[in-house]
Design a protein around this motif. Sequence first.
Motif, PDB file in Angstrom:
ATOM      1  N   PRO A   1       0.645  -1.394  -0.049  1.00 17.58           N
ATOM      2  CA  PRO A   1      -0.065   0.058   0.026  1.00 17.58           C
ATOM      3  C   PRO A   1       0.969   1.196  -0.072  1.00 17.58           C
ATOM      4  O   PRO A   1       0.220   2.426  -0.589  1.00 17.58           O
ATOM      5  CB  PRO A   1      -0.857  -0.102   1.235  1.00 17.58           C
ATOM      6  CG  PRO A   1      -0.216  -0.967   2.276  1.00 17.58           C
ATOM      7  CD  PRO A   1       0.656  -2.194   1.229  1.00 17.58           C
ATOM      8  N   ASN A   2       2.086   1.226   0.428  1.00 13.63           N
ATOM      9  CA  ASN A   2       2.926   2.505   0.604  1.00 13.63           C
ATOM     10  C   ASN A   2       3.880   2.634  -0.738  1.00 13.63           C
ATOM     11  O   ASN A   2       4.720   3.430  -0.764  1.00 13.63           O
ATOM     12  CB  ASN A   2       3.898   2.411   1.727  1.00 13.63           C
ATOM     13  CG  ASN A   2       2.694   2.597   2.993  1.00 13.63           C
ATOM     14  OD1 ASN A   2       1.767   3.249   2.854  1.00 13.63           O
ATOM     15  ND2 ASN A   2       3.127   1.818   4.002  1.00 13.63           N
ATOM     16  N   ALA A   3       3.849   1.689  -1.608  1.00 11.86           N
ATOM     17  CA  ALA A   3       4.429   1.603  -2.870  1.00 11.86           C
ATOM     18  C   ALA A   3       4.190   2.900  -3.670  1.00 11.86           C
ATOM     19  O   ALA A   3       2.985   3.326  -3.853  1.00 11.86           O
ATOM     20  CB  ALA A   3       4.618   0.140  -3.721  1.00 11.86           C
ATOM     21  N   ILE A   4       4.953   3.158  -4.594  1.00  6.01           N
ATOM     22  CA  ILE A   4       4.808   4.153  -5.693  1.00  6.01           C
ATOM     23  C   ILE A   4       4.358   3.497  -7.061  1.00  6.01           C
ATOM     24  O   ILE A   4       5.347   2.605  -7.664  1.00  6.01           O
ATOM     25  CB  ILE A   4       5.942   5.426  -5.808  1.00  6.01           C
ATOM     26  CG1 ILE A   4       6.064   6.134  -4.530  1.00  6.01           C
ATOM     27  CG2 ILE A   4       5.706   6.314  -6.962  1.00  6.01           C
ATOM     28  CD1 ILE A   4       4.958   7.090  -4.178  1.00  6.01           C
ATOM     29  N   ASN A   5       3.417   3.645  -7.697  1.00  6.27           N
ATOM     30  CA  ASN A   5       2.988   2.772  -8.794  1.00  6.27           C
ATOM     31  C   ASN A   5       3.402   3.903 -10.187  1.00  6.27           C
ATOM     32  O   ASN A   5       2.837   4.875 -10.266  1.00  6.27           O
ATOM     33  CB  ASN A   5       1.632   2.841  -8.810  1.00  6.27           C
ATOM     34  CG  ASN A   5       0.896   1.886 -10.111  1.00  6.27           C
ATOM     35  OD1 ASN A   5       1.855   1.288 -10.730  1.00  6.27           O
ATOM     36  ND2 ASN A   5      -0.157   2.045 -10.017  1.00  6.27           N
ATOM     37  N   LEU A   6       4.250   3.439 -10.831  1.00 10.11           N
ATOM     38  CA  LEU A   6       4.727   3.922 -12.247  1.00 10.11           C
ATOM     39  C   LEU A   6       4.511   3.054 -13.279  1.00 10.11           C
ATOM     40  O   LEU A   6       5.264   3.002 -14.251  1.00 10.11           O
ATOM     41  CB  LEU A   6       6.247   4.634 -11.857  1.00 10.11           C
ATOM     42  CG  LEU A   6       6.518   5.431 -10.929  1.00 10.11           C
ATOM     43  CD1 LEU A   6       7.979   5.736 -10.808  1.00 10.11           C
ATOM     44  CD2 LEU A   6       5.663   6.637 -10.853  1.00 10.11           C
ATOM     45  N   THR A   7       3.433   2.079 -13.179  1.00  3.25           N
ATOM     46  CA  THR A   7       3.313   1.237 -14.221  1.00  3.25           C
ATOM     47  C   THR A   7       2.140   1.400 -15.133  1.00  3.25           C
ATOM     48  O   THR A   7       2.136   1.250 -16.149  1.00  3.25           O
ATOM     49  CB  THR A   7       2.815  -0.289 -13.614  1.00  3.25           C
ATOM     50  OG1 THR A   7       1.374   0.265 -12.709  1.00  3.25           O
ATOM     51  CG2 THR A   7       3.770  -0.621 -12.172  1.00  3.25           C
ATOM     52  N   ILE A   8       1.253   2.353 -14.779  1.00  2.00           N
ATOM     53  CA  ILE A   8      -0.227   2.219 -15.869  1.00  2.00           C
ATOM     54  C   ILE A   8      -0.072   3.548 -16.610  1.00  2.00           C
ATOM     55  O   ILE A   8       0.414   4.764 -16.228  1.00  2.00           O
ATOM     56  CB  ILE A   8      -1.506   2.344 -15.180  1.00  2.00           C
ATOM     57  CG1 ILE A   8      -1.476   1.063 -14.075  1.00  2.00           C
ATOM     58  CG2 ILE A   8      -2.565   2.469 -15.751  1.00  2.00           C
ATOM     59  CD1 ILE A   8      -1.498  -0.302 -14.922  1.00  2.00           C
ATOM     60  N   GLY A   9      -0.195   3.220 -18.104  1.00  2.00           N
ATOM     61  CA  GLY A   9      -0.229   4.392 -18.953  1.00  2.00           C
ATOM     62  C   GLY A   9      -1.597   4.918 -18.982  1.00  2.00           C
ATOM     63  O   GLY A   9      -2.218   4.789 -19.914  1.00  2.00           O
ATOM     64  N   GLN A  10      -2.100   5.656 -17.942  1.00  2.00           N
ATOM     65  CA  GLN A  10      -3.353   6.232 -17.864  1.00  2.00           C
ATOM     66  C   GLN A  10      -3.160   7.607 -17.434  1.00  2.00           C
ATOM     67  O   GLN A  10      -2.808   7.929 -16.434  1.00  2.00           O
ATOM     68  CB  GLN A  10      -4.331   5.694 -16.857  1.00  2.00           C
ATOM     69  CG  GLN A  10      -5.653   5.910 -16.547  1.00  2.00           C
ATOM     70  CD  GLN A  10      -6.614   5.284 -15.868  1.00  2.00           C
ATOM     71  OE1 GLN A  10      -7.366   4.658 -16.547  1.00  2.00           O
ATOM     72  NE2 GLN A  10      -6.663   5.227 -14.410  1.00  2.00           N
ATOM     73  N   PRO A  11      -3.827   8.519 -18.126  1.00  2.00           N
ATOM     74  CA  PRO A  11      -3.605  10.030 -17.960  1.00  2.00           C
ATOM     75  C   PRO A  11      -4.139  10.141 -16.568  1.00  2.00           C
ATOM     76  O   PRO A  11      -5.086   9.690 -16.002  1.00  2.00           O
ATOM     77  CB  PRO A  11      -4.453  10.866 -18.802  1.00  2.00           C
ATOM     78  CG  PRO A  11      -4.280   9.912 -20.064  1.00  2.00           C
ATOM     79  CD  PRO A  11      -4.223   8.338 -19.418  1.00  2.00           C
ATOM     80  N   ASP A  12      -3.502  11.101 -15.411  1.00  2.00           N
ATOM     81  CA  ASP A  12      -3.948  11.458 -14.224  1.00  2.00           C
ATOM     82  C   ASP A  12      -4.850  12.637 -14.248  1.00  2.00           C
ATOM     83  O   ASP A  12      -5.291  13.243 -13.228  1.00  2.00           O
ATOM     84  CB  ASP A  12      -2.669  11.510 -13.380  1.00  2.00           C
ATOM     85  CG  ASP A  12      -1.894  12.954 -13.502  1.00  2.00           C
ATOM     86  OD1 ASP A  12      -1.760  13.108 -14.738  1.00  2.00           O
ATOM     87  OD2 ASP A  12      -1.134  13.413 -12.705  1.00  2.00           O
ATOM     88  N   PHE A  13      -5.271  13.213 -15.470  1.00  2.00           N
ATOM     89  CA  PHE A  13      -5.829  14.279 -15.724  1.00  2.00           C
ATOM     90  C   PHE A  13      -7.314  13.907 -15.822  1.00  2.00           C
ATOM     91  O   PHE A  13      -7.661  12.730 -16.132  1.00  2.00           O
ATOM     92  CB  PHE A  13      -5.660  15.071 -17.039  1.00  2.00           C
ATOM     93  CG  PHE A  13      -4.102  15.500 -17.022  1.00  2.00           C
ATOM     94  CD1 PHE A  13      -3.921  16.821 -16.766  1.00  2.00           C
ATOM     95  CD2 PHE A  13      -3.452  14.876 -17.832  1.00  2.00           C
ATOM     96  CE1 PHE A  13      -2.557  17.316 -16.510  1.00  2.00           C
ATOM     97  CE2 PHE A  13      -1.934  15.396 -18.129  1.00  2.00           C
ATOM     98  CZ  PHE A  13      -1.698  16.397 -17.547  1.00  2.00           C
ATOM     99  N   PRO A  14      -8.261  14.804 -14.986  1.00  2.00           N
ATOM    100  CA  PRO A  14      -9.828  14.357 -15.154  1.00  2.00           C
ATOM    101  C   PRO A  14     -10.150  14.413 -16.675  1.00  2.00           C
ATOM    102  O   PRO A  14      -9.526  15.103 -17.439  1.00  2.00           O
ATOM    103  CB  PRO A  14     -10.320  15.231 -14.423  1.00  2.00           C
ATOM    104  CG  PRO A  14      -9.469  16.445 -14.252  1.00  2.00           C
ATOM    105  CD  PRO A  14      -8.047  15.770 -14.317  1.00  2.00           C
ATOM    106  N   THR A  15     -11.320  13.574 -17.066  1.00  2.00           N
ATOM    107  CA  THR A  15     -11.827  13.902 -18.380  1.00  2.00           C
ATOM    108  C   THR A  15     -12.470  15.344 -18.336  1.00  2.00           C
ATOM    109  O   THR A  15     -12.898  15.840 -17.374  1.00  2.00           O
ATOM    110  CB  THR A  15     -13.018  12.822 -18.319  1.00  2.00           C
ATOM    111  OG1 THR A  15     -12.720  11.448 -18.243  1.00  2.00           O
ATOM    112  CG2 THR A  15     -13.992  13.343 -19.685  1.00  2.00           C
ATOM    113  N   PRO A  16     -12.205  16.000 -19.522  1.00  2.00           N
ATOM    114  CA  PRO A  16     -12.764  17.562 -19.640  1.00  2.00           C
ATOM    115  C   PRO A  16     -14.056  17.637 -19.214  1.00  2.00           C
ATOM    116  O   PRO A  16     -15.058  16.554 -19.544  1.00  2.00           O
ATOM    117  CB  PRO A  16     -12.525  17.731 -20.922  1.00  2.00           C
ATOM    118  CG  PRO A  16     -11.127  16.852 -21.335  1.00  2.00           C
ATOM    119  CD  PRO A  16     -11.516  15.530 -20.626  1.00  2.00           C
ATOM    120  N   GLN A  17     -14.525  18.537 -18.229  1.00  2.00           N
ATOM    121  CA  GLN A  17     -15.828  18.936 -17.803  1.00  2.00           C
ATOM    122  C   GLN A  17     -16.732  18.804 -19.005  1.00  2.00           C
ATOM    123  O   GLN A  17     -17.815  18.172 -18.824  1.00  2.00           O
ATOM    124  CB  GLN A  17     -15.936  20.152 -16.986  1.00  2.00           C
ATOM    125  CG  GLN A  17     -17.322  20.262 -16.528  1.00  2.00           C
ATOM    126  CD  GLN A  17     -17.504  19.245 -15.472  1.00  2.00           C
ATOM    127  OE1 GLN A  17     -16.468  18.978 -14.572  1.00  2.00           O
ATOM    128  NE2 GLN A  17     -18.558  18.568 -15.422  1.00  2.00           N
TER     129      GLN A  17
END
Length: 384
Positions: A28-44
């Motif tokens: 639970p305390n690990a840093i995840n650098l695996t997934i290619g998913q934008p961390d931006f929210p979908t535009p409103q």
Amino acid sequence: MSLNINPRARALEQPGIRQFSNQLVNFPNAINLTIGQPDFPTPQAVKDAGINAIQNNLTGYSHNAGLIELREAVNNFFTDKYGFSYNPAKEIVITNGASEAIDTVFRTILEEGDEVILPAPIYSGYEPVIKFCGAKIIYLDTTNTGLQPSADALEKLITDKTKAILFNNPSNPTGMVIEKNVMDDLVEMLKDKEVYIVSDEIYSENTFLGEHVSFASYPVLREKLFYIHGVSKSHSMTGWRIGFILGPEKIMEHVLKVHLYNSICASLPSQYGALEALTNSKDIPSAMNVEYVTRRDYVYNRLLEMGLPVIKPNGAFYIFPSIEAFGIKSFDFATKLLHEGGVAVVPGSTFTPYGEGYIRISYAYSMAVLEEGLNRLERFIEKL
């Protein structure tokens, strides 16, 4: 029970990307650098379009190929930006993400015993789909050509069994963009070859240096090219599951049949969200790219400071440093890094055997996450 399942299904393995990201529940305390998913929210505005569709009861089936207005928007988007055009009525199919688009194309064209050439290292999601169709994978090694596919080397791999060649541009996992002169050489060599070309350009809007050049912009390839795209990466809409296939009319009628028997059509509210993304929210990717470039430069410089050889990527949001100097297999390195260093990355071997000796780091994360992850990586390396 004596009933059996398809042995090809039994042979499928969980991809390495998920093997490591799924382990995080135990760290639970690990840093995840695996997934290619934008961390931006979908535009409103995109979210509002989906919400409005639901509230107005636009929740049924669309045409199997997708809303005609969305198909028109897809064509207009690529015509305006890259100068090529497809008939929205007969040459464009909206799919449940680019993954379904790839699956649909391969199930349409591949026969038992066919060969498909993949420039490697390459995204791990292609190979299982191709093998499930009974076809064989032939790898084009790019590790000795600056991670660029060589036309000369590719030509030597083409045989009478070659049915298709797949390109992923910009590349997952390397972030490399095919250079214009390299693409010109590839097209010149391929124009007279009787092979299909599948060009997955899902990351085209995440090109950081110069203009993205598409295989679809070369008319000589038109009758044998399938162009794969979607809004998952460009507009931070991974969970909306909207992709598209553009291809020649004489083949797309068969692609449509395969698609409709698989899924009928893409989610209608998601299609309305994609329509907004491609019409009134076209500038969203450029805004995201400003942040991606900042993150890329930070990660690139940190890796060099750690002594990890790496080519600076010009697209997508991945970087692919070499760990060969440590003499550890990439899977073992990534496992040890997670268990002892508290950072999750993806072993290069996930991306074909030609990815061995590398790890993939996704920088689709905030700067705070990247800073902590790289600090931990540096401490881990110092102890090796």
